[in-house]
Design an enzyme around this catalytic site. Structure first.
Site, short mmCIF file in Angstrom:
data_model
loop_
_atom_site.label_atom_id
_atom_site.label_comp_id
_atom_site.label_asym_id
_atom_site.label_seq_id
_atom_site.Cartn_x
_atom_site.Cartn_y
_atom_site.Cartn_z
N CYS A 123 56.79 -31.98 51.08
CA CYS A 123 55.63 -32.85 51.19
C CYS A 123 56.00 -34.24 51.69
O CYS A 123 55.89 -35.24 50.97
CB CYS A 123 54.92 -32.92 49.85
SG CYS A 123 54.43 -31.28 49.31
N ARG A 138 83.00 -34.27 61.80
CA ARG A 138 81.96 -33.61 62.59
C ARG A 138 82.53 -32.80 63.75
O ARG A 138 82.06 -31.69 64.02
CB ARG A 138 81.02 -34.69 63.15
CG ARG A 138 79.82 -34.14 63.89
CD ARG A 138 79.11 -35.25 64.68
NE ARG A 138 78.91 -36.43 63.89
CZ ARG A 138 77.84 -36.65 63.11
NH1 ARG A 138 76.88 -35.75 63.05
NH2 ARG A 138 77.75 -37.77 62.40
N ARG A 159 69.38 -34.32 58.62
CA ARG A 159 69.74 -35.13 59.79
C ARG A 159 68.54 -35.49 60.68
O ARG A 159 68.42 -36.64 61.09
CB ARG A 159 70.84 -34.45 60.61
CG ARG A 159 72.16 -34.27 59.80
CD ARG A 159 73.33 -33.85 60.68
NE ARG A 159 73.67 -34.88 61.62
CZ ARG A 159 73.32 -34.89 62.88
NH1 ARG A 159 72.71 -33.86 63.41
NH2 ARG A 159 73.63 -35.90 63.66
N GLY A 187 85.05 -39.79 63.92
CA GLY A 187 83.88 -40.26 64.65
C GLY A 187 83.62 -39.60 65.98
O GLY A 187 82.58 -39.83 66.59
C1 LIG Z 1 83.00 -40.16 57.61
C2 LIG Z 1 84.36 -40.63 57.90
C3 LIG Z 1 85.16 -39.93 58.80
C4 LIG Z 1 84.69 -38.74 59.59
O1 LIG Z 1 83.71 -39.07 60.53
P1 LIG Z 1 83.22 -37.97 61.59
O2 LIG Z 1 82.22 -38.69 62.39
O3 LIG Z 1 82.63 -36.86 60.81
O4 LIG Z 1 84.40 -37.55 62.38
C5 LIG Z 1 86.46 -40.37 58.98
N1 LIG Z 1 86.94 -41.44 58.32
C6 LIG Z 1 86.19 -42.15 57.44
C7 LIG Z 1 86.77 -43.30 56.74
C8 LIG Z 1 84.87 -41.76 57.21
O5 LIG Z 1 84.13 -42.46 56.35
#
Ligand SMILES: *Cc1c(COP(=O)(O)O)cnc(C)c1O
Length: 449
Positions: A370, A302, A338, A265
């Site tokens: 479209c 990410r 996105r 995250g």
């Molecule tokens: C999507 C996800 C991640 C990665 O999230 P990022 O924001 O890309 O770092 C990690 N753990 C779980 C369980 C996820 O669903």
């Protein structure tokens, strides 16, 4: 249909020089234009066409190492499991595998991909709120490091599959800490109202139940509160503190905890966000979970891959509309969704050297699909971009290609890996034939005239 596309922002957009200054793998050269590591991107666009995703192996390595070093420097024993849903290119996974990264997968397909890239099963975490019995059986047969369970119902399913197949399932409980990650609603996962994780107040009893089930080995707790978290460390700290309290309660009851999965995250600056550093995240983990002295895991996606990728596109035409100049590209929302889905902002740089210093005027940057939401940017300061001009969308290495579709019968774009001065196509552009190839028209409808 009303357009949810990019909202207006309070601060002025960063200019080209500011965008480049924060992205060391991209440089603007007087003769070659925009260069990734040692490869002029114009060269790739000419050879492969557009739209094309391009990933920097060096950036993947560097960012993985920054995260690993930050965790180590904080005095943590930690492993990194790359969330393959953000980028499942086999070439990308191989680069990260060679660095020692594991994987966090959320489907049987991603598990197959991670294994195909050579990631050992004992470095793979299987997450997700709805694993099927078949996926659970597949994960156990592969021998994954752990399944992160998200409900009491799923735990019973895992126990049943383990009993049927005569295997022991290593299970961590994904706890929903009920904290607000203050990110976009579509990527927030740690609130009680979200579908993810086990309600905090139920977790202790469920963990005790885990250890009583034959066929299940409880290995720890997991938490993941959302994606693109940029608002400091408060939400992370709050979540980890709750996990620490829970872990202490379980340990005091004599229940085993081998590791604590801190999720992913960590956000990145797409525009001018002040994103927390890996050191800040490592510090938050150390302060909350560190005293337990239990190995920790991270599942970043990410943060590692986002900045490593760009999406190259060509200008089809510039449409002088009644109110705006529209720059119409050959990339669309089916490629990079996105902006349409999360109102997200991506830097857009021209590839040609002369375009860097040309005067700029506001433009609406759109694709040919479209839908009004097929809008990448509004009022973006860009030079005159005659038909055939090339541009790059920045920070497109995560949740870019993996979220693509073939809407409007648009084939999936090509993918390229740059490694120093070398580059190679890692996924050729899908052909129109391939788009039709697996369709079947029933006999009774006859053949085309
Ligand atoms: C999507 C996800 C991640 C990665 O999230 P990022 O924001 O890309 O770092 C990690 N753990 C779980 C369980 C996820 O669903």
């Amino acid at each position: 249909m009303a357009s949810p596309a990019p909202a207006t922002r309070d601060t002025p957009d960063p200019d080209f020089a500011e965008l480049l200054a924060r992205r060391p793998h991209l440089t603007a050269h007087a003769f070659d234009g925009l260069v990734m590591d040692d490869v002029p991107l114009v060269q790739i666009a000419r050879a492969v066409g557009t739209p094309t995703w391009v990933y920097s192996a060096g950036t993947l390595r560097r960012r993985h190492a920054m995260l690993r070093d930050a965790l180590r420097d904080a005095g943590l024993t930690a492993s990194i499991h790359f969330a393959t849903k953000c980028n499942d290119s086999l070439a990308v996974l191989r680069v990260l595998n060679a660095e020692g990264a594991g994987a966090d997968v959320v489907s049987g397909g991603e598990l197959i991909g991670a294994r195909a890239a050579g990631i050992p099963a004992d470095r793979i975490v299987f997450s997700g709120v709805g694993k099927t019995r078949a996926e659970i059986a597949q994960a156990l047969a592969e021998g994954v490091l752990q399944l992160n369970a998200e409900s009491a119902e799923e735990i019973e399913m895992i126990a049943a599959v383990a009993a049927e197949t005569g295997r022991i399932a290593p299970v961590a409980l994904r706890v929903n800490p009920d904290v607000d990650a203050r990110t976009h609603a579509k990527i927030s996962t740690g609130l009680a109202e979200n579908k993810f994780g086990i309600a905090y107040n139920d977790a202790a009893a469920l963990y005790a139940r885990l250890s009583s089930l034959p066929g299940i080995r409880p290995v720890g707790l997991a938490v993941h509160i959302g994606s693109q978290i940029t608002e400091g460390m408060a939400a992370y700290r709050a979540a980890y503190a709750r996990v620490a309290d829970l872990a202490r309660a379980l340990l005091s009851r004599g229940l085993p905890i081998e590791r604590l999965d801190c999720g992913g995250g960590l956000g990145i600056p797409y525009r001018d966000e002040i994103a927390p550093s890996p050191a800040a995240l490592a510090g938050a983990i150390k302060a909350t979970l560190g005293p337990l002295n239990i190995p920790v895991m991270m599942e970043p996606g990410r943060w590692i891959a986002g900045p490593a990728g760009v999406l190259l596109a060509s200008v089809i035409l510039q449409k002088r509309g009644a109110a705006h100049r529209f720059v119409v590209l050959d990339a669309a929302m089916n490629d990079l969704i996105r902006p349409a889905m999360y109102e997200s902002w991506h830097g857009i740089l021209p590839l040609a050297p002369d375009a860097f210093h040309a005067p700029r005027a506001p433009a609406e940057v759109v694709g040919p699909v479209c839908e009004s939401s097929d809008t990448f940017a509004r009022g973006r300061g860009l030079p005159d971009l005659p038909p055939g001009s090339l541009v790059a969308f920045l920070d497109a290495g995560a949740y870019g290609s993996t979220m693509s579709s073939t809407y409007n019968a648009r084939p999936l774009a090509a993918e390229v890996l740059v490694d120093g001065a070398r580059w190679a196509v890692t996924r050729p552009r899908q052909s129109h034939e391939a788009l039709l190839a697996n369709q079947v028209v029933p006999d009774w409808l006859g053949s085309p005239a």
